[in-house]
Design an enzyme around this catalytic site. Structure first.
Site, PDB file in Angstrom:
ATOM      1  N   SER A  72      -3.344   5.805   1.969  1.00  0.00           N
ATOM      2  CA  SER A  72      -2.153   5.341   2.680  1.00  0.00           C
ATOM      3  C   SER A  72      -1.491   6.431   3.509  1.00  0.00           C
ATOM      4  O   SER A  72      -0.810   6.138   4.491  1.00  0.00           O
ATOM      5  CB  SER A  72      -1.135   4.764   1.689  1.00  0.00           C
ATOM      6  OG  SER A  72      -0.805   5.726   0.696  1.00  0.00           O
ATOM      7  N   GLY A 110      -3.921   2.556  -0.741  1.00  0.00           N
ATOM      8  CA  GLY A 110      -4.359   2.322  -2.108  1.00  0.00           C
ATOM      9  C   GLY A 110      -5.742   2.838  -2.419  1.00  0.00           C
ATOM     10  O   GLY A 110      -6.217   2.702  -3.552  1.00  0.00           O
ATOM     11  N   ASN A 138      -4.261   8.992  -5.193  1.00  0.00           N
ATOM     12  CA  ASN A 138      -4.151   7.780  -6.017  1.00  0.00           C
ATOM     13  C   ASN A 138      -4.876   7.944  -7.352  1.00  0.00           C
ATOM     14  O   ASN A 138      -4.452   7.372  -8.362  1.00  0.00           O
ATOM     15  CB  ASN A 138      -4.696   6.573  -5.249  1.00  0.00           C
ATOM     16  CG  ASN A 138      -3.775   6.139  -4.125  1.00  0.00           C
ATOM     17  OD1 ASN A 138      -2.554   6.106  -4.288  1.00  0.00           O
ATOM     18  ND2 ASN A 138      -4.332   5.826  -2.971  1.00  0.00           N
ATOM     19  N   ASP A 221      10.365   4.812  -1.203  1.00  0.00           N
ATOM     20  CA  ASP A 221       9.545   4.921  -2.409  1.00  0.00           C
ATOM     21  C   ASP A 221       9.390   6.375  -2.864  1.00  0.00           C
ATOM     22  O   ASP A 221       8.883   6.647  -3.949  1.00  0.00           O
ATOM     23  CB  ASP A 221       8.177   4.281  -2.209  1.00  0.00           C
ATOM     24  CG  ASP A 221       7.369   4.911  -1.073  1.00  0.00           C
ATOM     25  OD1 ASP A 221       7.760   5.982  -0.578  1.00  0.00           O
ATOM     26  OD2 ASP A 221       6.348   4.319  -0.679  1.00  0.00           O
ATOM     27  N   HIS A 224       5.710   8.033   0.390  1.00  0.00           N
ATOM     28  CA  HIS A 224       5.114   7.976   1.723  1.00  0.00           C
ATOM     29  C   HIS A 224       6.052   8.564   2.784  1.00  0.00           C
ATOM     30  O   HIS A 224       7.217   8.178   2.856  1.00  0.00           O
ATOM     31  CB  HIS A 224       4.762   6.528   2.084  1.00  0.00           C
ATOM     32  CG  HIS A 224       3.727   5.938   1.171  1.00  0.00           C
ATOM     33  ND1 HIS A 224       4.065   5.176   0.073  1.00  0.00           N
ATOM     34  CD2 HIS A 224       2.373   6.035   1.188  1.00  0.00           C
ATOM     35  CE1 HIS A 224       2.959   4.807  -0.549  1.00  0.00           C
ATOM     36  NE2 HIS A 224       1.919   5.318   0.098  1.00  0.00           N
TER      37      HIS A 224
END
Length: 249
Positions: A72, A110, A138, A221, A224
């Site tokens: 991402s 993801g 991730n 979040d 990011h």
């Protein structure tokens, strides 16, 4: 002067988006040819050879390709315009420097190293001059064993080298928050430098340097980057990439 600079930036982004569209159209054409080939009667060895060379025959640009293969962060998750993600900012830097390179963004939100390993062969169905590998974050956030992440990254590096030994590989290093445990975060961090040394490839020490953990440079979040954050990521990448693409092969 400011207005001129703004217009130049907008023009560069428009060109970058047009390139993405052209790449997508090219992919559709290739997919169509592949489908037709499967439906047709068995072909001779000569026909198969000609088909495999088709992508090179239809290329109209002499630009070399830099492919960003990541998650991402590469894809530009949460941004209104994916051209604002750091690969798009890198394209602007390349254009401003007058270098003949075209950026291809192959980031998937993801994505894990296992996912990257499973799609790498398809991704390598094109000529790649510089391969920027940005995966692993991730895995770390999910607590995947470092040995497993390392094996997947090594498999991707091996696949790139097997496809074209001349492709220059850059590995983007990543670090994890301390709540993942001191031993795990330490092993995870050193994994990237170890892989770079063992494979004699280029290393970006920490992709999120000066961005990770800075609220004003990250989206809500906290993971990011914002548009401004991506500009810093691009600077971190450029510190390594500029030397790679500016040096004659």
């Amino acid at each position: 002067m400011l207005k001129s600079k703004t217009m130049e930036t907008l023009l560069n982004r428009a060109i970058y988006r047009q390139r993405i569209l052209l790449n997508f159209c090219y992919f559709l054409c290739t997919l169509s040819l592949f489908s037709c080939k499967n439906d047709a009667a068995p072909t001779t060895e000569t026909t198969t050879e000609a088909t495999s060379q088709k992508p090179e025959e239809v290329q109209t640009s002499s630009d070399k390709t830099i492919l960003f293969f990541g998650d991402s962060l590469t894809a530009g998750y949460g941004l209104d315009d994916t051209a604002d993600a750091f690969p798009g900012v890198i394209q602007e830097k390349i254009d401003a420097a007058g270098l003949d390179y075209q950026v291809v963004n192959s980031g998937i939100s993801g994505e894990t190293t296992a996912g990257g390993k499973s799609r790498i062969d398809w991704t390598l169905n094109q000529k790649i001059d510089v391969f920027v590998l940005e995966l692993g974050a991730n895995d770390g956030l999910r607590g995947v064993p470092v040995s497993e992440t390392r094996a997947n990254l090594q498999a991707i590096i091996d696949a790139v080298r097997a496809s074209d030994s001349e492709t220059k590989i850059i590995l983007a290093g990543m670090q994890l928050p301390p709540n993942m445990g001191q031993q795990y975060t330490s092993e995870f961090k050193s994994m990237f430098s170890d892989l770079a040394t063992e494979n004699n490839i280029f290393l970006i020490p920490f992709l999120l340097e000066d961005v990770g953990g800075v609220p004003s440079l990250n989206q809500n979040d906290g993971i990011h980057p914002t548009v401004e954050g991506h500009k810093i990521l691009a600077d971190n990448v450029w510190q390594v990439l500029e030397g790679v693409i500016s040096t004659p092969s």
